[in-house]
Design a protein around this motif. Structure first.
Motif: not given
Length: 511
Positions: A55-62, A82-89, A106-108, A111-112
């Motif tokens: 299960v992947a998790l893309a989220c900053p420090n929240l 996952l690093n939150v700076l990754l692009q869709s690809r 994370f919804e973002g 800026e991100l």
């Protein structure tokens, strides 16, 4: 049975009302973090996700990060941060490569735009079946990108019987930044991650009355995950979450929340010191322990921090593949600035040549590591695993020397080394010298292509506020202070340097 989620569960049992997380005005007790993680585990099981699934998790420090991270572990599944700076690809690549069944994203923000990228990445990944949005607005049950976690958790029980996992089952797959080729996922077991948190906890003395950690290192990265979140939860500390590092804000939070423990990368310490000296920002007084890793700290920064804060920075070393901590300047032994200390408990290190043969004495040689912290291998890449593993030993790609007391000092990444006219030039050494010049605030040295020498040495420099010196004058100074074959012939002044999400200087962008 061994499950990394015990670092949260045990603290929630023994100290349910202690504050686990501070985020802005939000203060969440251990019992609540554990309850929401249980709901996440129940949600995963309800959607058919269980033991061994990714299960992947893309989220900053929240606060979402620990809720979901520990929920995935409780369900017996593997977390893929996952690093939150990754692009869709890139998100699609990570989901496919790890065989992830679900993505919590994370919804973002404007800026991100992480929600937008995550949704597109999810749609492009074939095997990923579930997409959960972590909304930017607290407790929002709807999102334009898909199913909100709060809607999904509605009606889920707050109790959960943690799935029994074996010590060698995979807890986390951490993707390495991929400076060469595609990023690879280091498979870390429950035992790898739990032992690393336990040994880190034992290494750092606890503050009477409890510790408060500032979590500004990204939790999706091994350093923040193990040394801050998992170790902090194990010792029932309060973790103050900071999604983006900003030196003034970090100093203000440290003062406001009486932070006792700060872990960062060298550029963070440098930025805080620069802020204090330039603007007279007050120095936080509760700090007891400062820990650096991720890159080598310039000795000038170590000295300045000790003088300014009255606390030394303890430097350690590790990689995603080693869960991550491998060596440390440990308390109770002399600290040697500019070294990465000695191997932590239960871990061995040696210096090797390109054929895995041991190099005796001082070296230099490549660091190899063996112990409870070494990964199982790269997920789905047996050949890549075989290249770096040999009889339990992992070769790091880092070149170091070792002194008579067994302290290791990193000279450089093997791949950052510059070969100029047949001579080996180590950028780190030149950066150290450059930073002793009063006009130089920060320096990064790289090799650039050159027709006759193969590579030429180039330095990028951020000047100290108010300093005036020309590039030619600084080159002259370098000529006087460094060997003829290694001083930088080219210097370029910059206002800032490109950095990764974790604050490491991106040398490949400077080349």
């Amino acid at each position: 049975m061994l499950n990394l989620s015990i670092v949260l569960e045990d603290s929630a049992r023994t100290a349910p009302d202690d504050t686990a997380i501070v985020f802005g005005d939000l203060r969440l007790p251990y019992s609540m973090v554990d309850t929401i993680a249980n709901q996440v585990a129940n949600l995963l099981v309800a959607r058919g996700i269980g033991k061994g699934d990714k299960v992947a998790l893309a989220c900053p420090n929240l606060p979402y990060f620990p809720f979901v991270y520990f929920g995935i572990l409780k369900a017996g599944a593997t977390v893929v941060p996952l690093n939150v700076l990754l692009q869709s690809r890139e998100i699609a690549y990570h989901l496919d490569d790890s065989d992830a069944k679900a993505l919590f994203c994370f919804e973002g923000s404007p800026e991100l735009p992480l929600g937008e990228r995550g949704k597109a990445g999810f749609e492009a990944a074939e095997g990923c079946e579930h997409f959960f949005v972590l909304p930017a607005t607290a407790l929002a049950t709807e999102s334009e990108y898909g199913e909100s976690i709060w809607a999904a958790l509605n009606g889920m029980a707050g109790e959960f019987q943690t799935v029994q996992t074996a010590p060698e089952d995979t807890a986390v797959i951490l993707y390495t930044s991929g400076t060469t080729g595609q990023p690879k996922g280091a498979e870390l077991s429950h035992q790898n991650m739990l032992m690393n948190a336990m040994v880190s906890d034992e290494m750092f003395p606890r503050t009477p009355g409890g510790d408060t950690y500032l979590a500004v290192l990204p939790l999706f990265h091994s350093f923040g995950q193990t040394v801050v979140m998992n170790t902090g939860f194990r010792r029932r500390s309060t973790i103050v979450l900071m999604p983006r590092f900003e030196p003034g804000e970090a100093l203000a939070l440290m003062t406001k929340e009486n932070v006792t423990f700060f872990a960062g990368v060298p550029t963070m310490f440098w930025a805080m010191l620069t802020k204090i000296h330039a603007e007279g920002v007050p120095v936080p007084s509760a700090l007891r322990l400062a820990v650096a890793g991720g890159a080598s700290s310039p000795v000038e920064v170590l000295r300045d921090f000790q003088q300014t804060f009255g606390v030394g920075i303890l430097e350690g070393y590790g990689l995603s593949e080693t869960s991550p901590v491998a060596s440390f300047n440990q308390l109770g032994r002399p600290t040697k600035p500019g070294t990465i200390g000695t191997p932590i408990w239960g871990v061995e290190m040696r210096l090797i040549d390109s054929d895995w043969k041991t190099i005796e004495g001082e070296g230099p040689g490549e660091i190899a590591i063996r112990g409870h912290n070494v990964m199982k291998g790269y997920y789905g890449r047996p050949e890549a695993t075989d290249e770096v593993m040999n009889d339990g030993w992992f070769r790091t790609g880092d070149i170091a020397t070792r002194d008579a007391d067994g302290y290791y000092a990193i000279i450089d990444r093997a791949k950052d080394m510059i070969i100029r006219g047949g001579f080996n030039v180590y950028p780190r050494e030149l950066e150290e010298v450059l930073m002793t010049h009063p006009a130089v605030s920060l320096a990064a040295v790289v090799g650039v292509a050159h027709e006759s020498h193969g590579e030429e040495v180039k330095a990028y420099v951020i000047l100290t506020a108010g300093a005036s010196i020309t590039e030619a004058e600084l080159v002259d100074w370098c000529r006087e202070n460094m060997a003829a074959y290694k001083y930088p012939r080219v210097i370029e002044f910059r206002d800032s340097l490109p950095m990764t999400a974790t604050g490491k200087i991106l040398k490949r962008e400077l080349r």
